[in-house]
Write an enzyme that holds these catalytic residues in place. Sequence first.
Site, short mmCIF file in Angstrom:
data_model
loop_
_atom_site.label_atom_id
_atom_site.label_comp_id
_atom_site.label_asym_id
_atom_site.label_seq_id
_atom_site.Cartn_x
_atom_site.Cartn_y
_atom_site.Cartn_z
N PRO A 79 48.41 39.15 41.68
CA PRO A 79 47.21 38.51 42.24
C PRO A 79 46.31 39.51 42.96
O PRO A 79 46.79 40.49 43.53
CB PRO A 79 47.78 37.49 43.23
CG PRO A 79 49.21 37.29 42.83
CD PRO A 79 49.64 38.59 42.25
N CYS A 80 45.02 39.25 42.94
CA CYS A 80 44.05 40.06 43.68
C CYS A 80 43.99 39.54 45.10
O CYS A 80 43.59 38.40 45.33
CB CYS A 80 42.68 39.98 43.02
SG CYS A 80 41.44 41.05 43.79
N GLN A 81 44.42 40.35 46.06
CA GLN A 81 44.49 39.92 47.46
C GLN A 81 43.87 40.98 48.37
O GLN A 81 43.24 41.93 47.89
CB GLN A 81 45.97 39.70 47.84
CG GLN A 81 46.64 38.59 47.03
CD GLN A 81 48.14 38.55 47.25
OE1 GLN A 81 48.85 39.43 46.80
NE2 GLN A 81 48.60 37.54 47.94
N TYR A 83 44.32 44.09 50.53
CA TYR A 83 45.34 45.15 50.57
C TYR A 83 45.25 46.03 51.82
O TYR A 83 45.75 47.15 51.82
CB TYR A 83 45.21 46.03 49.32
CG TYR A 83 45.39 45.23 48.05
CD1 TYR A 83 46.65 44.84 47.62
CD2 TYR A 83 44.28 44.83 47.32
CE1 TYR A 83 46.80 44.08 46.48
CE2 TYR A 83 44.43 44.06 46.17
CZ TYR A 83 45.69 43.70 45.76
OH TYR A 83 45.83 42.94 44.63
N ASN A 122 44.86 43.34 36.32
CA ASN A 122 44.23 42.56 37.37
C ASN A 122 42.78 42.25 36.97
O ASN A 122 42.27 42.79 35.99
CB ASN A 122 44.25 43.34 38.70
CG ASN A 122 44.29 42.41 39.91
OD1 ASN A 122 43.45 41.55 40.07
ND2 ASN A 122 45.30 42.59 40.75
#
Length: 430
Positions: A79-81, A83, A122
């Site tokens: 998942p793109c979160q 960072y 991603n």
Amino acid sequence: MDIKVVELFAGVGGFHVGLNRARDFEVVWANQWEPSTKTQHAYNCYINNLGENENFTNEDIAEVWPTTPFHDLLVGGFPCQDYSVARSLQGELGIQGKKGVLFWQIMNVVMYRKPKYVLLENVDRLLKAPASQRGRDFSVMLASFRDAGYDVEWRIINAADYGFAQRRRRVFIFAYKNDSRYAKQQKKLSDEKLLHQEGFFAPSFPVEETPSSKHYTEPFLLPEDIVEISDGFSKTYRNSGIMRNGSVTTNELIPVKKQAKTLGEVVQEVHDKMGLVDESLYLDNSKVNKKGRTEFEEFEYLKGSKRIERTSKTGHKYIYSEGGMAFPESLDAPGRTMLTSEGTKNRSSHVIEDPYTKKIRYLSPEECELLNDFPIGWTDTGMPKRTRYFCMGNALVVGLIEIMGKRIKEIHKLEEEMLQKEGFEQHSFL
């Protein structure tokens, strides 16, 4: 001997299917867990199609990553979160990432098992995130691989540019140990040579000889301190690039495009196998909604161009505008990017004129599977139809992984041949 693979965030098995098609890969451990749902539909689909295995796990990755076995290749669509990272109390415990960010579970496995290769996927906006500090998140990721002893190459690939039936743009990240024989060979070549001709992506996904002159970014060095990157570093990343020992070159490459499979070909292929789609997929114009529109008229509105005055929470008035979209979809071009809302009454859903009945309808789950290059019926494992659409909106284009798998096999073979040659030369010397 097969290349051993660990698959994280496995979904319904896109990486697994692609590597199976490439041949000579063995998935020795996999994890898929959706914390927000009671019934684990994606995992159930995975094991239904790929077989039950005690090493295919359906638990929180944060709890089970230490059980990963030795492997050559680590893969995952994470998942793109956010960072961002911070130094722990007084700095004595090292660096801590935000709790729950799944990229750190990838790095846990990387640090623990030191696989030869890592292949991740991603959304392309990862390279620009967050909006308040462009490029920070990707910089943190690159620095994490640098600190773990890996070089990294990445490329944003639109699947339709290379012959597939969906205009789906995703960033693929290939990392490899910087002390490997492959890395030592790559170090003899310039970054430009690797990106355009001889790196990981270029041989399989060819590009023009020169990058776009409109999008030039100077090569740069990542700061040594990853917390410094998190706190204030910002850079522009283009659709391709390479990071070696913290030195980054990023270019906007121009793909050499192949003729893409069309949405019409997908529709025909499913029809040839299954016949006419279910009646429930056709728009129902026998009723009108609260706004006085039939289902057809509602889609005309949703997909049409708009200029709407809106008011923000602070009372500020502004104009929201969006361009028009084809309605119904053209069957002579590849499909648009599928989202998890596919198959519902919203602007992004594909709506076509069925070439056999001439009626307007949604795509079927099987057509969505084929847009991602999965076998027809892959998600027909007892999950609700809405979930089948959701899973395909989350999935990747399997054929891209097949191509990348074949490239990894070439690199692995080269690595093994160089190792054997070194052993032979040492033996001859003795």
